[in-house]
Enzyme design. Structure first.
Site, PDB file in Angstrom:
ATOM      1  CB  VAL A   1      -5.240  -6.918  -3.067  1.00  0.00           C
ATOM      2  CG1 VAL A   1      -3.908  -6.473  -2.492  1.00  0.00           C
ATOM      3  CG2 VAL A   1      -6.208  -5.739  -3.206  1.00  0.00           C
TER       4      VAL A   1
ATOM      5  CG  LEU B   1      -2.253   9.814  -4.201  1.00  0.00           C
ATOM      6  CD1 LEU B   1      -1.886  11.130  -4.881  1.00  0.00           C
ATOM      7  CD2 LEU B   1      -1.504   8.669  -4.863  1.00  0.00           C
TER       8      LEU B   1
ATOM      9  N   GLY C   1       0.768  -1.241   0.000  1.00  0.00           N
ATOM     10  CA  GLY C   1       0.000   0.000   0.000  1.00  0.00           C
ATOM     11  C   GLY C   1       0.797   1.289   0.000  1.00  0.00           C
TER      12      GLY C   1
ATOM     13  CE1 TYR D   1     -13.374   6.290   4.538  1.00  0.00           C
ATOM     14  CE2 TYR D   1     -14.567   4.653   5.831  1.00  0.00           C
ATOM     15  CZ  TYR D   1     -13.405   5.083   5.213  1.00  0.00           C
ATOM     16  OH  TYR D   1     -12.273   4.304   5.280  1.00  0.00           O
TER      17      TYR D   1
ATOM     18  CE  LYS E   1     -10.530   1.549   5.797  1.00  0.00           C
ATOM     19  NZ  LYS E   1      -9.258   0.881   5.424  1.00  0.00           N
TER      20      LYS E   1
HETATM   21  O1  0WE Z   1     -10.112   5.252   4.018  1.00  0.00           O
HETATM   22  C1  0WE Z   1      -9.982   6.413   3.683  1.00  0.00           C
HETATM   23  C2  0WE Z   1      -9.923   6.787   2.211  1.00  0.00           C
HETATM   24  C3  0WE Z   1      -9.670   5.632   1.299  1.00  0.00           C
HETATM   25  C4  0WE Z   1      -9.974   5.904  -0.146  1.00  0.00           C
HETATM   26  C5  0WE Z   1      -9.704   7.108  -0.760  1.00  0.00           C
HETATM   27  C6  0WE Z   1     -10.000   7.287  -2.105  1.00  0.00           C
HETATM   28  C7  0WE Z   1      -9.792   8.580  -2.824  1.00  0.00           C
HETATM   29  C8  0WE Z   1      -9.536   8.369  -4.295  1.00  0.00           C
HETATM   30  C9  0WE Z   1     -10.552   4.891  -0.875  1.00  0.00           C
HETATM   31  N1  0WE Z   1     -10.850   5.028  -2.187  1.00  0.00           N
HETATM   32  C10 0WE Z   1     -10.574   6.194  -2.806  1.00  0.00           C
HETATM   33  N2  0WE Z   1     -10.882   6.317  -4.138  1.00  0.00           N
HETATM   34  C11 0WE Z   1     -10.447   7.339  -4.891  1.00  0.00           C
HETATM   35  O2  0WE Z   1     -10.775   7.419  -6.096  1.00  0.00           O
HETATM   36  N3  0WE Z   1      -9.939   7.385   4.653  1.00  0.00           N
HETATM   37  C12 0WE Z   1     -10.085   7.013   6.047  1.00  0.00           C
HETATM   38  C13 0WE Z   1      -9.776   8.812   4.356  1.00  0.00           C
HETATM   39  C14 0WE Z   1     -11.143   9.392   4.165  1.00  0.00           C
HETATM   40  O3  0WE Z   1     -11.793   9.249   3.003  1.00  0.00           O
HETATM   41  C15 0WE Z   1     -13.028   9.839   3.142  1.00  0.00           C
HETATM   42  C16 0WE Z   1     -13.153  10.340   4.437  1.00  0.00           C
HETATM   43  C17 0WE Z   1     -11.944  10.051   5.115  1.00  0.00           C
HETATM   44  C18 0WE Z   1     -11.581  10.368   6.512  1.00  0.00           C
HETATM   45  C19 0WE Z   1     -14.071   9.960   2.234  1.00  0.00           C
HETATM   46  C20 0WE Z   1     -15.228  10.622   2.626  1.00  0.00           C
HETATM   47  C21 0WE Z   1     -15.359  11.101   3.902  1.00  0.00           C
HETATM   48  C22 0WE Z   1     -14.321  10.968   4.823  1.00  0.00           C
END
Ligand code: 0WE
Length: 256
Positions: free
Chosen positions: A63, A195, A11, A156, A163
């Protein structure tokens, strides 16, 4: 703290990745590190980072691909003499359009894709790692989770469902692998500027809310998350498994 230990880190995307902060800490503690990356867009950057810690293996891993997982663990076994002590799982993905708007609108295919990449990947990689970890006399697996799997965090969405699945998988894997002295834990991080975070609309607003409401009133850095992960990966945590360590300035403890 990690002298003589072999670790596989999944990752890393760039130098801001939580996975990279964990890798640096393990390396500074004396561990040998192998890395996987996903997609040629980030390959060069990951290879440069890996080289800076004299990594013996950098290899691509999607994965979702069982054959690729088998290949990668074969390669890991080759460079580490059949023994692995540490697996760092810092992998998640949902379609960008599913991290805005209504959860209700998540289509079936993208729901399962998010759970496949973000939750089943821990099960699949833990299973593939099991013989290597057992050969080392036991080991430690750490994954990254988020409060959005336990409560509804606006936007989210499907990642929250993924999760929740991941958190449960941590407990079932802890049970299965415990008899081989393999521990499985999660770090629940507050919002960190990576990122993955950068492309999320309203991320700065979220950081401000945490800063205002969390008991410690401050932002969380990838290094803070790495310190928590390093504890769970170390022998100091030899009797800690199936749990979640919150590195979120205390935000999760609040009701308002
Ligand atoms: O788990 C995460 C984010 C993981 C993630 C981020 C992206 C952005 C780009 C998974 N998939 C993608 N796909 C993409 O195209 N977090 C804990 C960070 C996060 O993400 C959010 C959060 C938080 C905090 C999205 C919405 C609201 C809160």
């Amino acid at each position: 703290m990690f002298e003589g230990k072999n670790a596989l880190v999944l990752g890393v995307a760039n130098k801001r990745s939580i996975a990279w902060a964990i890798a640096k800490r393990l390396s500074d503690g004396g561990a040998q590190l192998a890395f996987t990356f996903q997609g040629e867009r980030i390959e060069k950057g990951v290879r440069e980072l890996a080289e800076s810690v004299s990594s013996p293996l950098v290899t691509e891993l999607d994965v979702r691909d069982d054959a690729a997982i088998e290949r990668v663990f074969g390669e890991v076994s080759g460079v580490f003499d059949g023994k692995l002590d540490i697996l760092v799982h810092s992998v998640a993905f949902a379609a960008a359009e599913d991290l805005e708007g209504r959860f209700t609108d998540t289509p079936r295919d993208r729901f399962w894709m998010a759970l496949d990449v973000s939750a089943y990947s821990l099960v699949a990689t833990a299973r593939a790692a099991e013989p290597l970890l057992a050969a080392a006399g036991g080991g430690s697996i750490v994954t990254m989770t988020y409060l959005g799997g336990e409560r509804a965090v606006p936007h989210y969405n499907v990642m929250g469902v993924a999760k929740a699945t991941l958190d449960s998988a941590v407990q079932y894997l802890a049970w299965d692998l415990g008899e081989k002295n393999i521990r499985v834990n999660a770090v629940s991080a507050g919002p960190v500027r990576t990122l993955a975070a950068r492309s999320i609309a309203g991320f700065p607003t979220m950081e401000s809310i945490v800063e205002e409401r969390a008991p410690l009133h401050r932002h969380i850095g990838a290094d803070d998350v790495a310190a928590g992960a390093a504890y769970l990966l170390s022998d100091d945590a030899k009797n800690v498994t199936g749990t979640t360590l919150y590195v979120d300035a205390g935000y999760h403890a609040m009701g308002m």
